[in-house]
Design an enzyme around this catalytic site. Structure first.
Site, PDB file in Angstrom:
ATOM      1  N   GLU A  91       1.030  -1.256  -0.282  1.00  0.00           N
ATOM      2  CA  GLU A  91      -0.255  -0.062   0.269  1.00  0.00           C
ATOM      3  C   GLU A  91       0.453   1.245   0.417  1.00  0.00           C
ATOM      4  O   GLU A  91       1.545   1.553   1.098  1.00  0.00           O
ATOM      5  CB  GLU A  91      -0.559  -0.168   1.358  1.00  0.00           C
ATOM      6  CG  GLU A  91      -1.071   1.108   1.181  1.00  0.00           C
ATOM      7  CD  GLU A  91      -2.353   1.385   2.756  1.00  0.00           C
ATOM      8  OE1 GLU A  91      -2.841   0.100   3.355  1.00  0.00           O
ATOM      9  OE2 GLU A  91      -3.163   2.097   3.289  1.00  0.00           O
ATOM     10  N   ASP A 109      -4.383  10.291   9.853  1.00  0.00           N
ATOM     11  CA  ASP A 109      -3.382   9.525  10.481  1.00  0.00           C
ATOM     12  C   ASP A 109      -2.696  10.548  11.722  1.00  0.00           C
ATOM     13  O   ASP A 109      -3.218  11.721  11.806  1.00  0.00           O
ATOM     14  CB  ASP A 109      -1.943   9.682   9.178  1.00  0.00           C
ATOM     15  CG  ASP A 109      -2.704   9.177   8.086  1.00  0.00           C
ATOM     16  OD1 ASP A 109      -2.644   7.678   8.085  1.00  0.00           O
ATOM     17  OD2 ASP A 109      -3.237   9.652   6.797  1.00  0.00           O
TER      18      ASP A 109
END
Lengths: 256, 401
Positions: A46, A57
């Site tokens: 990924e 995040d």
């Protein structure tokens, strides 16, 4: 048949997807990271497209994104780097990123180019269901890219079914509502994963957020098709210079 | 992009939160439940008579509403038009921000939430949030850019005195944008018990609409007060500064569908619109997605958000609410800008001729008055969004003996 679909046909257990930010640690590390991941046992790669404001995040990926942007990474540069990846990378590759940089690049153009370089799927955490159905899903499907929706323990059953029906490749099961790189109590996660296992989903699912070592990988793999590791790998990369050695050690420690 | 309902009623975004092509809820799945709950319930709760009564009572007895509409005679004479000041600076805590936090804290209680988080730029929204949390006995955490913590020290002290925890946002430009990122991340990490009180008309749907509705009390009062004073509810112009755009949304709201009323939004040009040190979003920005909605934002050609600059922390934001983006695009609103220097000059000038020290943010709104080409028959309402006490450190550097 898509590479992701083929992968899950031959392997239903302990599928490992490893995340790395494109252009990290160096601008030109991307392919080296990918090769090292493939050589040392990752099943899916990924690649994160760095963004200045990555809402989902935690700190580790915020920092790697910042460094990657400082290094000069852009979507254009990334597609350049990936243009010959299929000469060496044969495992599935998915791109993860936020909508804004993709919109500036041009969403249709982005999907076309992703297909052209051999990308298999997309994870876009801030592309909502409504906009996917009405605006953006078409270009994704036309370019035969798998689209991977996130689901969480709070996702209601009806919505889970809908997200599953619109996803292909796999579903991204967020271990608990949190940003990436947060420590988890995996005994609590197990109950949620058992619920997902019995939900009659059409897609396999991988568990992400907080998976960092063999113990957590084993814990969630017992109730899923595998897991996604991101922050822990970025952390490991940040502690040395040799991408190949670090990746080998890291994956060894997770898989064996 | 025509799939989204393009409404000509500026007060009503589509069911998915779109004003034209701007708005929506571009949020990660981790926030879906919380935002969806709000989306389903906010209008219903806001329409309840008991809710309305509770908000109205607090606005009256706690905030001090209605705030006066003051005829600024010396300023009017100087500009050559009739200028009224809507005195939001007289609200409890010194700015319009509390209109929204009063509404949202009661809403949070109705939703069964026990903890409040907020972002703040100048600290006015942080103080307004800390205040209502103290009032209602709720835990309060305010995210504030590290740079803003330095330049708005009095407001940091106020928040702490009110019992709030102030968490510095250390990422990016260390200002409002980053404080908002941190607040959203904090919300993702504890969504069930927490309500996020966004301070401006930004963020995912339903926030832009909800905050605009809570702030709309400003223009609701202006209409009544103007009628009492002039015999007409409608001014010719309404002027307000715009960072994210909450005071402007409130001041414009009940005039949005009155085509004779010109709506003037004033952005912060920093060192000059094209100096590279600016926060004039509509002049420098392009369509994009930030903090959960599609709007206009300052960004590179690669879609990375640009760090803005303004002397005023409250306008130091690279985006603008989706309603304002739509007002700009549809030309319903006129977007002007004022530099740091012009704002400072206005702050000193208004202090001297009207005896009111405005906030640096508000000072931007005053700066455009001489440039608007006003006629003697014009009736202008300026939203005096906040008082300048919090900016004294900055002002003191420029005081000439």
């Amino acid at each position: 048949m898509s590479r992701l679909k083929k992968l899950f046909e031959v392997q239903q257990h302990r599928v490992l997807n490893v995340y790395c930010t494109a252009g990290y640690p160096q601008l030109n590390s991307t392919l080296l990271v990918m090769k090292s991941l493939q050589e040392n046992g990752a099943n899916i790669i990924e690649i994160g497209m760095p963004y200045s404001d990555p809402l989902a995040d935690g700190e580790v990926i915020q920092v790697s994104s910042h460094i990657a942007l400082e290094n000069g990474m852009t979507i254009e540069v990334l597609f350049d780097q990936l243009s010959k990846m299929r000469e060496t990378i044969h495992i599935p590759v998915v791109l993860m990123g936020y909508m804004n940089p993709i919109l500036q690049y041009g969403f249709d153009q982005f999907c076309k180019k992703a297909k052209e370089v051999g990308v298999d799927g997309l994870i876009l955490p801030d592309l909502p269901l409504y906009e996917f159905e009405h605006l953006y899903g078409k270009a994704i499907k036309e370019n035969e890219l798998d689209f991977i929706f996130l689901v969480t323990p709070e996702t209601p059953t009806e919505r889970l079914q809908k997200l599953d029906s619109l996803s292909s490749g796999f579903l991204y099961a967020v271990s608990s509502s949190a940003t990436t790189g947060t420590d988890k109590d995996f005994s609590k996660v197990a109950t949620y994963l058992q619920k997902l296992q019995s939900a009659g989903l059409k897609n396999p699912f991988l568990v992400g957020f907080g998976i960092k070592d063999k113990a957590s990988f084993d814990a969630v793999s017992a109730y899923s098709n595998g897991a996604i590791i991101g922050s822990a790998y970025i952390n490991a990369l940040s502690k040395g210079d040799n991408v190949e050695t670090i990746t080998k050690q890291f994956l060894n420690s997770v898989l064996n | 992009m025509s799939v989204f309902n393009t409404t000509t009623n500026y007060q009503k975004p589509s069911s998915e939160g779109y004003y034209g092509d701007f708005g929506g809820a571009y949020i990660p799945e981790m926030l879906y439940e919380n935002v969806e709950t709000l989306k389903v319930q906010y209008l219903q709760i806001m329409e309840e008579p008991a809710f309305k009564a509770e908000v109205a009572a607090l606005l009256k007895d706690y905030v001090g509403r209605p705030t006066p509409l003051f005829l600024a005679e010396r300023l009017s004479k100087e500009i050559g038009a009739t200028i009224y000041l809507k005195r939001e600076d007289l609200c409890h805590t010194g700015a319009h921000k509390i209109n929204n936090t009063i509404g949202q804290i009661i809403l949070a209680q109705r939703l069964g939430k026990t903890k409040i988080i907020a972002e703040t730029g100048a600290g006015q929204h942080g103080v307004a949030t800390a205040t209502v949390c103290a009032l209602k006995g709720m835990e309060c955490v305010v995210y504030m850019g590290e740079k803003d913590i330095e330049r708005q020290a009095p407001n940091v002290a106020r928040m702490k005195m009110l019992g709030a925890k102030v968490v510095p946002a250390k990422s990016g430009s260390k200002t409002l944008k980053d404080a908002t990122n941190e607040a959203i991340r904090a919300w993702i990490n504890e969504p069930n018990e927490t309500h996020y009180i966004i301070g401006s008309v930004v963020g995912p749907h339903p926030y832009p609409d909800m905050v605009a509705r809570f702030q709309s009390v400003i223009s609701e009062e202006v209409r009544k007060q103007l009628y009492e004073k002039t015999g007409s509810e409608l001014p010719t112009h309404v002027v307000a500064c715009v960072g994210g755009g909450s005071n402007a949304a409130g001041a414009f709201y009940h005039f949005l569908n009155e085509p004779t009323v010109e709506l003037i939004a004033v952005e912060a040009a920093g060192h000059g619109v094209h100096s590279g040190m600016s926060a004039a979003t509509t002049q420098l920005g392009t369509p994009g997605i930030l903090h959960g909605s599609k709007s206009i934002l300052m960004q590179t050609k690669d879609g990375q958000v640009v760090e803005p600059h303004s002397i005023s922390a409250g306008l130091d934001y690279p985006g603008i609410g989706p309603l304002h983006a739509f007002l700009y695009e549809s030309k319903r609103g006129t977007f002007m800008s004022a530099t740091d220097e012009e704002a400072l000059e206005s702050a000193f000038h208004i202090s001297k001729i009207e005896g009111i020290i405005p906030a640096l943010e508000t000072a931007h709104a005053f700066s455009v008055l001489p440039k608007m080409g006003l006629k003697p028959t014009d009736v202008v309402v300026v939203c005096l969004s906040g008082r300048g006490d919090k900016d004294l450190d900055t002002y003191m550097k420029f005081i000439k003996d």
